[in-house]
Design a protein around this motif. Structure first.
Motif, mmCIF file in Angstrom:
data_model
loop_
_atom_site.group_PDB
_atom_site.id
_atom_site.type_symbol
_atom_site.label_atom_id
_atom_site.label_comp_id
_atom_site.label_asym_id
_atom_site.label_seq_id
_atom_site.Cartn_x
_atom_site.Cartn_y
_atom_site.Cartn_z
ATOM 1 N N UNK A 39 0.797 -1.216 0.000
ATOM 2 C CA UNK A 39 0.000 0.000 0.000
ATOM 3 C C UNK A 39 0.829 1.265 0.000
ATOM 4 N N UNK A 40 0.137 2.391 -0.093
ATOM 5 C CA UNK A 40 0.788 3.704 -0.050
ATOM 6 C C UNK A 40 -0.089 4.645 0.760
ATOM 7 N N UNK A 41 0.517 5.360 1.714
ATOM 8 C CA UNK A 41 -0.213 6.333 2.530
ATOM 9 C C UNK A 41 0.709 7.525 2.743
ATOM 10 N N UNK A 42 0.220 8.735 2.480
ATOM 11 C CA UNK A 42 1.141 9.875 2.396
ATOM 12 C C UNK A 42 1.751 10.254 3.736
ATOM 13 N N UNK A 43 1.068 9.983 4.858
ATOM 14 C CA UNK A 43 1.691 10.269 6.154
ATOM 15 C C UNK A 43 2.893 9.356 6.393
ATOM 16 N N UNK A 44 2.713 8.080 6.096
ATOM 17 C CA UNK A 44 3.839 7.155 6.225
ATOM 18 C C UNK A 44 4.948 7.502 5.235
ATOM 19 N N UNK A 45 4.562 8.000 4.053
ATOM 20 C CA UNK A 45 5.570 8.401 3.080
ATOM 21 C C UNK A 45 6.333 9.633 3.558
ATOM 22 N N UNK A 46 5.670 10.537 4.270
ATOM 23 C CA UNK A 46 6.370 11.691 4.850
ATOM 24 C C UNK A 46 7.456 11.217 5.812
ATOM 25 N N UNK A 47 7.124 10.229 6.633
ATOM 26 C CA UNK A 47 8.128 9.667 7.539
ATOM 27 C C UNK A 47 9.247 9.010 6.746
ATOM 28 N N UNK A 48 8.896 8.337 5.683
ATOM 29 C CA UNK A 48 9.904 7.678 4.838
ATOM 30 C C UNK A 48 10.839 8.713 4.199
ATOM 31 N N UNK A 49 10.280 9.844 3.797
ATOM 32 C CA UNK A 49 11.099 10.911 3.215
ATOM 33 C C UNK A 49 12.140 11.399 4.217
#
Length: 390
Positions: A127-137
């Motif tokens: 999956x993809x979720x932008x809050x988790x992607x912010x942490x990944x960034x």
């Protein structure tokens, strides 16, 4: 060497303090002219992901008009509102600002349509979720420092980026995901920034919707909260032109919500009397929030905007095309990673070697999530238009 900067004065007992931060994933010397949360803020502002927000959609695709809000202008508005609330509640303004500035770093191009499309593409790969992607960034994808990947932010800033998280993801996030497993809360600075985000986008999406001609002032007079404010402004300034009427109404809309939030949150904080940030975290419910009456009107406004703005046929046309662009980019690049630029191709190959298709998909998702609106459109054209051979 100068002594590290001390804690800001005037903080409440339940406010986060840089001197008692849980620290960073990689040890570093303390800065001498800034505290730890100010360093976080500065690293976020200087990041590539932050600059890309200027060309990412809020509601209207970037090239639709120069005056519509982008992810960057939205982010700055969230930071301004959040700092006001933090100051009123004697919370840490620097930490609040850092969370606000980073909260959308992982958002895709084309707003929620882009996120939803990428999540669907990644359905079989985590999956993809932008809050988790912010942490990944901030933890991995920014490559600016010689000693570590990411920005190496403090625990407190990183905690504030993850608003929601499925349990299977939370288990892999360590301390950041713990609260989703044990039912506790994030710090109060994170709580208030989450609501400041909602205040900002509800209020300013009204402005953009009116500017685009998708909403009208007469329609909004029937909407709870907004209608009352329009009546107030019109009574005080009966000859005001429409543009100034809108500005005045949006300004008061923000002010009314912030005032209610501060008063209601202060009452909850006084009743709970948390003696420390961790005492506030340990509570079963968040302390920062609207009164019941304002929450009801706030939700009614969100529902109205969802139906009349976000689902407007002109917005739907834009988002449908945007979703198609994201899906086709993912399908093409996942199918043939040799089409990726060299550094992303190398990452895809390395991740695929470790985790198979799941690793390759995550590398492709990272590449697409980092695109601005116009880069995604250009890349789509390069990959799918016969006339574009380079």
């Amino acid at each position: 060497m100068p002594e590290p900067l001390g804690d800001p004065p005037g903080l409440a007992p339940y406010a986060e303090r840089p001197s008692t931060s849980r620290g960073r994933q990689h040890g570093e010397h303390a800065p001498d002219l800034r505290n730890a949360f100010q360093r976080d803020r500065d690293r976020i502002i200087h990041s590539s992901a932050f600059r890309r927000l200027e060309y990412k959609t809020q509601v209207f695709v970037n090239h639709e008009g120069d005056l519509f809000r982008t992810r960057l202008t939205h982010t700055l508005e969230v930071a301004q509102i959040a700092r006001t609330i933090a100051r009123a509640l004697a919370l840490n303004e620097d930490l609040t600002e850092a969370i606000a500035l980073a909260h959308d770093l992982g958002h895709t191009a084309f707003g929620h349509a882009g996120q939803d499309a990428l999540d669907a593409c990644m359905a079989e790969h985590g999956g993809f979720e932008h809050n988790l992607q912010s942490l990944r960034v901030v933890d991995l994808l920014e490559a600016r420092y010689p000693g570590f990947d990411g920005l190496n932010l403090t625990f407190e800033t990183r905690e504030g980026l993850v608003k929601r998280c499925p349990l299977h993801h939370a288990e892999r996030l360590g301390d950041i995901g713990r609260r989703f497993l044990d039912g506790t809360q994030p710090g109060l600075e994170a709580q208030l920034t989450n609501i400041a985000d909602e205040i900002a986008y509800n209020s300013h999406d009204i402005d953009d919707g009116l500017r685009a001609g998708l909403l009208t002032v007469s329609q909004l007079r029937e909407v709870p909260l907004v209608g009352d404010i329009l009546t107030e402004v019109t009574a005080e300034h009966p000859d005001l032109g429409e543009r100034r009427l809108i500005y005045a109404a949006v300004r008061r809309l923000i002010g009314h919500q912030v005032r209610d939030l501060v008063d209601a949150s202060r009452a909850r904080i006084d009743a709970a009397a948390p003696a420390s940030p961790d005492a506030a975290r340990a509570l079963p419910e968040p302390l920062v929030g609207f009164s019941d009456a304002m929450r009801e009107r706030h939700q009614a406004l969100k529902a109205y905007l969802y139906e009349h703005l976000y689902r407007h046929y002109r917005v739907h046309r834009m988002t449908t095309k945007a979703a198609r662009v994201v899906r086709e980019l993912f399908t093409t690049l996942f199918g043939d990673p040799r089409l990726l630029p060299p550094q992303f191709r190398a990452d895809a190959e390395a991740r695929e070697a470790r985790r198979g298709d799941r690793g390759r998909a995550r590398a492709v998702a990272d590449y697409i999530a980092g695109m601005t609106d116009r880069f995604a459109l250009d890349e789509h054209e390069r990959l799918h238009t016969p006339k574009r051979l380079t």
